[in-house]
Design an enzyme around this catalytic site. Structure first.
Site, short mmCIF file in Angstrom:
data_model
loop_
_atom_site.label_atom_id
_atom_site.label_comp_id
_atom_site.label_asym_id
_atom_site.label_seq_id
_atom_site.Cartn_x
_atom_site.Cartn_y
_atom_site.Cartn_z
N GLU A 43 -10.41 -12.05 63.02
CA GLU A 43 -11.23 -11.60 61.90
C GLU A 43 -11.99 -10.35 62.34
O GLU A 43 -12.90 -10.42 63.17
CB GLU A 43 -12.21 -12.69 61.49
CG GLU A 43 -13.21 -12.29 60.41
CD GLU A 43 -14.28 -13.34 60.16
OE1 GLU A 43 -15.41 -12.96 59.79
OE2 GLU A 43 -14.01 -14.55 60.37
N LYS A 132 -16.59 -21.08 54.04
CA LYS A 132 -17.19 -20.85 55.35
C LYS A 132 -18.62 -21.38 55.32
O LYS A 132 -19.43 -20.95 54.48
CB LYS A 132 -17.19 -19.35 55.66
CG LYS A 132 -17.98 -18.94 56.89
CD LYS A 132 -17.94 -17.43 57.04
CE LYS A 132 -18.86 -16.95 58.15
NZ LYS A 132 -18.77 -15.50 58.36
#
Length: 224
Positions: A43, A132
């Site tokens: 990421e 998340k």
């Protein structure tokens, strides 16, 4: 690669390393090091200078061998730029419905950030592929994930914050579908000292820890 395939791969890999590097070259060096350790996802946050160019470079270098996504995406414009650069998934620290909708139209996996049960459900109803849980360490870590999963068992959670080799097993036992890992894995100081092998060793340790955690969950009959 379809959105469904990316979602499946995130679950299989189990770890999304979060890179907040000082330069594109440093971010690529992190990718090389953790790739040597067996982790096939990354990421790249929008705080990395020239993030979209870095994403494009990473996609060109690794192709489908590495799952490249963008993090710290705050709005639909940032999402669009990162997707055009080749990002396979978009991660945000917040719930922004416009960003989620854009990702859905683009058929790109999206992981908005939420903390409270209300935010988690809001993100899920807006079309999140995962939610998340951030900042997870500030509200109880794995214990908080377990508390969320009790009333919300059908929402896949990816806790970020406070995930280490010592705590990762507890997060999966609590019901996490995957975890986000920052500095404990992407050790920029070690990289700057010319010790990329430390990141590779950490990556190998995390791969083993995820495999052990998933095996333990399977043995108890729990669903992740």
């Amino acid at each position: 690669m379809t959105r469904a395939t990316v979602v499946q791969r995130i679950v299989e890999i189990g770890i999304l390393p979060v890179v907040r590097a000082a330069s594109g070259a440093e971010a690529m060096a992190v990718a090389d090091a953790i790739g040597d350790g067996g982790i096939r996802a990354l990421e790249i946050t929008t705080t990395v200078p020239g993030a979209s160019r870095v994403i494009a470079e990473a996609v060109a270098r690794y192709g489908d061998r590495f799952l490249i996504g963008a993090g710290t995406v705050l709005d639909a414009d940032q999402a669009r730029t990162c997707i055009e650069a080749g990002a396979r998934f978009i991660v945000s620290p917040i719930v922004d419905e416009e960003t989620i909708a854009w990702c859905r139209r683009a058929e790109v996996a999206v992981l908005p950030g939420a903390l409270t049960p209300t935010e988690v459900v809001r993100a899920w109803r807006a079309g999140a592929d995962f939610v998340k849980v951030f900042p997870c360490s500030a509200v109880g870590g794995a214990g908080y994930v377990k508390a969320l999963k009790a009333p919300l068992p059908g929402i896949p959670l990816v806790p970020t914050g406070g995930v280490t080799l010592e705590t990762i097993g507890a997060f999966f036992a609590a019901g996490a579908s995957a975890v986000g890992v920052g500095g404990d894995l992407c050790d920029l100081q070690a990289l700057r000292r010319g010790q990329p092998e430390k990141l590779a060793a950490a990556a190998r340790a995390y791969v083993g820890a995820v495999q052990a955690a998933k095996a333990a969950v399977a043995a108890t009959g729990q669903a992740t």
